[in-house]
Design an enzyme around this catalytic site. Structure first.
Site, PDB file in Angstrom:
ATOM      1  N   SER A 203      11.679 -31.913  30.535  1.00 26.93           N
ATOM      2  CA  SER A 203      11.839 -33.225  29.899  1.00 26.93           C
ATOM      3  C   SER A 203      13.295 -33.481  29.520  1.00 26.93           C
ATOM      4  CB  SER A 203      10.981 -33.311  28.635  1.00 26.93           C
ATOM      5  OG  SER A 203       9.633 -33.018  28.919  1.00 26.93           O
TER       6      SER A 203
HETATM    7  N1  SAH Z   1       7.320 -28.946  28.261  1.00 22.88           N
HETATM    8  C1  SAH Z   1       7.844 -28.793  29.591  1.00 22.88           C
HETATM    9  C2  SAH Z   1       7.713 -30.069  30.391  1.00 22.88           C
HETATM   10  C3  SAH Z   1       7.077 -29.774  31.686  1.00 22.88           C
HETATM   11  S1  SAH Z   1       6.444 -31.143  32.631  1.00 22.88           S
HETATM   12  C4  SAH Z   1       9.273 -28.273  29.558  1.00 22.88           C
HETATM   13  O1  SAH Z   1       9.863 -28.184  28.461  1.00 22.88           O
HETATM   14  O2  SAH Z   1       9.824 -27.904  30.603  1.00 22.88           O
HETATM   15  C5  SAH Z   1       4.730 -31.086  32.263  1.00 22.88           C
HETATM   16  C6  SAH Z   1       4.011 -29.806  32.573  1.00 22.88           C
HETATM   17  O3  SAH Z   1       2.642 -30.013  32.253  1.00 22.88           O
HETATM   18  C7  SAH Z   1       4.036 -29.371  34.035  1.00 22.88           C
HETATM   19  O4  SAH Z   1       4.508 -28.061  34.132  1.00 22.88           O
HETATM   20  C8  SAH Z   1       2.581 -29.469  34.471  1.00 22.88           C
HETATM   21  O5  SAH Z   1       2.191 -28.497  35.410  1.00 22.88           O
HETATM   22  C9  SAH Z   1       1.864 -29.276  33.153  1.00 22.88           C
HETATM   23  N2  SAH Z   1       0.484 -29.771  33.124  1.00 22.88           N
HETATM   24  C10 SAH Z   1      -0.024 -30.920  33.642  1.00 22.88           C
HETATM   25  N3  SAH Z   1      -1.339 -31.021  33.399  1.00 22.88           N
HETATM   26  C11 SAH Z   1      -1.677 -29.898  32.680  1.00 22.88           C
HETATM   27  C12 SAH Z   1      -2.897 -29.408  32.134  1.00 22.88           C
HETATM   28  N4  SAH Z   1      -4.058 -30.057  32.268  1.00 22.88           N
HETATM   29  N5  SAH Z   1      -2.871 -28.220  31.478  1.00 22.88           N
HETATM   30  C13 SAH Z   1      -1.712 -27.524  31.333  1.00 22.88           C
HETATM   31  N6  SAH Z   1      -0.532 -27.940  31.830  1.00 22.88           N
HETATM   32  C14 SAH Z   1      -0.508 -29.110  32.502  1.00 22.88           C
END
Ligand code: SAH
Length: 226
Positions: free
Chosen positions: A75
């Protein structure tokens, strides 16, 4: 509190990943309304360049989202700061994150001294994040699962942060929130979402507040083993 981390010389050195680049980012965040010094300090301290591919390290202190593989993104620092501020407001101790991704948001929360639990559905991303937590000496508990079921065995949580966008709020997550707790999540269609802060009062009623427009990757169902 900023928890001590195992930093390498290049984490605090000069150049595109050094102190100057970080100070510029902090100025930028301050200018766009982030005022909580604890949050700014955590962002200054946690080496964001260690959460992206080496080829992108020189861009790690720009105020932008960056790709982390598997179609996902780390993000934008402003979004991380905004969501973290929204959580701290509830003075939480135990925090659940859905969507570990690179592990950066979880690292920021851990650096603030919170007890962090994080769930990721893509195995390869979770393995990368775990390596980073270990290398930086950060205590973060993590699980490979569909985060839409939360982490019932560890509930209740004082705060829950969802870093992927769902079309609607996930009921199971609201249930795992302690009375007085806060849930911060982007909610809406894939093009753009509203960042919502929901507070559960002592009698269980939910109060919702719209913190503004954001754009997140989607919250998907099931797990990916790779
Ligand atoms: N907080 C992260 C942002 C990653 S983007 C950071 O600091 O880098 C969002 C993430 O959510 C992705 O890695 C994606 O695979 C995950 N995601 C999406 N749906 C999900 C679910 N149902 N359960 C767990 N993770 C999920």
């Amino acid at each position: 509190m900023i928890v001590p981390m195992r930093l390498r010389p290049d984490d605090v050195g000069i150049g595109m990943t050094g102190q100057r680049a970080r100070d510029r980012l902090i100025d930028d965040l301050r200018g766009s309304g982030i005022g909580d010094e604890r949050v700014l300090n955590a962002i200054r301290t946690v080496p964001r360049h260690r959460f992206v591919d080496e080829a992108l390290a020189s861009r790690a202190y720009e105020n932008n989202a960056l790709p982390i593989g598997h179609g996902q993104t780390i993000s934008q620092p402003w979004v991380v700061a905004k969501m973290t501020e929204a959580l701290l407001n509830a003075s939480p101790k135990r925090v659940l994150e859905i969507g570990t991704g690179s592990g950066y948001q979880a690292a920021i929360l851990a650096a603030l001294g919170l007890e962090v639990f994080t769930v990721e559905r893509i195995g390869a991303l979770l393995r990368g994040a775990r390596k980073r937590f270990r290398a930086l000496g950060l205590q973060v508990r993590s699980k490979h699962d569909d985060g839409r079921i939360g982490w019932p065995e560890e509930a209740p949580f004082d705060a829950i942060i969802v870093t992927a966008a769902g079309a609607a709020l996930v009921e199971a997550l609201l249930e795992q929130l302690a009375p007085g707790g806060v849930l911060v999540a982007p909610v809406g269609a894939s093009g753009g979402q509203a960042l919502l802060r929901l507070r559960k009062s002592e009698d269980g009623t939910i109060h919702s507040e719209d913190l503004g427009g954001v754009s997140f990757v989607p919250l998907l169902s099931g797990i990916v083993d790779r």
